[in-house]
Design an enzyme around this catalytic site. Sequence first.
Site, PDB file in Angstrom:
ATOM      1  CB  SER A   1       7.147  16.443 -20.286  1.00 25.51           C
ATOM      2  OG  SER A   1       7.911  17.294 -19.459  1.00 25.51           O
TER       3      SER A   1
ATOM      4  CB  SER B   1      16.127  19.114 -22.011  1.00 23.73           C
ATOM      5  OG  SER B   1      15.121  18.635 -22.817  1.00 23.73           O
TER       6      SER B   1
ATOM      7  CG  ASN C   1      13.053  28.504 -23.897  1.00 23.40           C
ATOM      8  OD1 ASN C   1      13.181  27.293 -23.675  1.00 23.40           O
ATOM      9  ND2 ASN C   1      11.894  29.066 -24.116  1.00 23.40           N
TER      10      ASN C   1
ATOM     11  CG  HIS D   1      14.968  13.399 -25.088  1.00 23.36           C
ATOM     12  ND1 HIS D   1      13.821  13.584 -24.384  1.00 23.36           N
ATOM     13  CD2 HIS D   1      15.312  14.607 -25.581  1.00 23.36           C
ATOM     14  CE1 HIS D   1      13.469  14.855 -24.442  1.00 23.36           C
ATOM     15  NE2 HIS D   1      14.358  15.490 -25.183  1.00 23.36           N
TER      16      HIS D   1
ATOM     17  NE  ARG E   1       9.141  13.481 -19.096  1.00 25.57           N
ATOM     18  CZ  ARG E   1       9.722  14.323 -18.256  1.00 25.57           C
ATOM     19  NH1 ARG E   1      10.780  15.009 -18.614  1.00 25.57           N
ATOM     20  NH2 ARG E   1       9.250  14.465 -17.036  1.00 25.57           N
ATOM     21  CB  THR E   2       6.869   8.013 -24.144  1.00 23.80           C
ATOM     22  OG1 THR E   2       7.729   6.877 -24.225  1.00 23.80           O
ATOM     23  CG2 THR E   2       5.995   8.068 -25.389  1.00 23.80           C
ATOM     24  CG  HIS E   3       8.176  14.254 -24.793  1.00 20.22           C
ATOM     25  ND1 HIS E   3       9.411  13.660 -24.926  1.00 20.22           N
ATOM     26  CD2 HIS E   3       8.328  15.262 -23.892  1.00 20.22           C
ATOM     27  CE1 HIS E   3      10.276  14.296 -24.143  1.00 20.22           C
ATOM     28  NE2 HIS E   3       9.650  15.273 -23.497  1.00 20.22           N
TER      29      HIS E   3
ATOM     30  CD  GLU F   1       4.695  26.617 -25.139  1.00 17.08           C
ATOM     31  OE1 GLU F   1       5.755  27.280 -25.177  1.00 17.08           O
ATOM     32  OE2 GLU F   1       4.677  25.383 -24.943  1.00 17.08           O
TER      33      GLU F   1
HETATM   34  N1  HPA Z   1       7.927  25.755 -24.444  1.00 17.24           N
HETATM   35  C1  HPA Z   1       7.609  24.450 -24.387  1.00 17.24           C
HETATM   36  N2  HPA Z   1       8.496  23.510 -24.146  1.00 17.24           N
HETATM   37  C2  HPA Z   1       9.768  23.898 -23.941  1.00 17.24           C
HETATM   38  C3  HPA Z   1      10.150  25.245 -23.998  1.00 17.24           C
HETATM   39  C4  HPA Z   1       9.174  26.223 -24.256  1.00 17.24           C
HETATM   40  O1  HPA Z   1       9.432  27.435 -24.304  1.00 17.24           O
HETATM   41  N3  HPA Z   1      11.501  25.273 -23.739  1.00 17.24           N
HETATM   42  C5  HPA Z   1      11.884  23.977 -23.538  1.00 17.24           C
HETATM   43  N4  HPA Z   1      10.848  23.146 -23.663  1.00 17.24           N
END
Ligand code: HPA
Length: 277
Positions: free
Chosen positions: A217, A44, A240, A76, A97-99, A198
Site C-alpha cells: 500500500s 493493519s 513480520n 480492515h 483502504r482500497t488496495h 514477496e
Molecule cells: N510483505 C508485504 N506486505 C506485508 C508484509 C510483508 O512481509 N507483512 C505485512 N504486510
Amino acid sequence: MSDITMNPLDDASADPFAIAAEAAADIARLSGVERHDIALTLGSGWGRAAELLGETIATIPATDITGFTRPALDGHVGTVRSIRARDGRHVLVIGARTHYYEGYGVRRVVHSVRTAAATGASIMVLTNGAGGIKPTWQPGQPVLISDHINLTADSPLEGANFVDLTDLYSPRLREIARSVDSSLDEGVYCQFRGPHYESPAEVQMARIIGGHIVGMSTALEAIAAREAGMEILGFSLITNLAAGIQKTPLSHEEVIEAGRQAEPVISDLLARVIEAL
Ligand code: HPA
C-alpha cells in the site's frame, strides 16, 4: 470478496477530482463537519488510534460515500470517521483502504486520499502493516517511512503531470514524530503489487536497491497526496520480518496477530504524534 456495485471512478471519462469533491460533500453532510484538518488512514494494527484521538462525531460506512469501495479483507474496518481532537481540530479517520492488489485500478486506490484533500485536510498520515528488512527490527515495532520505491509500475497521476517527489514524507512531520518517541527508526518503503508476499529473492532485490520495508500500500496514496498539496507522514508497523529474512513462512494470520499485539502501544504513539502535529 468481489464488489459488484457500480463505481463512478470506473468510468474513464469521469473526473476523479470531481468525484472526490462529491465524496467530501457526502462526508460533510453525513458528519455535520464542514472541514477536516488532518486525515489518517489506518492500516493493519493501527485501528485503535482513532478512539484515543478524541470524540467521535460520526462513523460513516465507506459504502455510503461516493466512489468508496467495500473493503476486501476481514480485519480492515470499512468506515470513515470524523473525530474532534481535544484541541478542537477535526480528524478524518479512513478505515477503508482500497488496495492496489484488489484490481480495481489506481483511481479507486487513491480516492480516499483525494477525498481527504477535498475535505480540507492539509496533512495526510498514512499507516500500514509491513515486512521489515533491517536486521535490527522486531515484529511489533513501528517505524517512520522516510521515502518510498514504487514497484507497482503504476501512478495515480494521469497525463503529463510531472509532480516532484523530493521529501515526499515530510522531514518536518518526521521530526515531530521523533519528538514524541525518540526511539523511532525510519526506512524506505517498497510498495509491491501483491497480494502474494514477496519471494525471498524479491526481498533481497528490495534491500539492494535501498529498501527497508516491504508492503502492498501507501506509495501510490502518498503520490496522490503530494499531487493534492498535502503534507505526508508515513508509519509502518513491522508485523513480520520480510520473506527469507525470517526463517519461517509468512502468513496473513501472523500479520494480523502481530498487529493485534502491537495495537495498544502503537495506537497510543500515533494519537500522541497527531496531537503534536
Ligand atoms: N510483505 C508485504 N506486505 C506485508 C508484509 C510483508 O512481509 N507483512 C505485512 N504486510
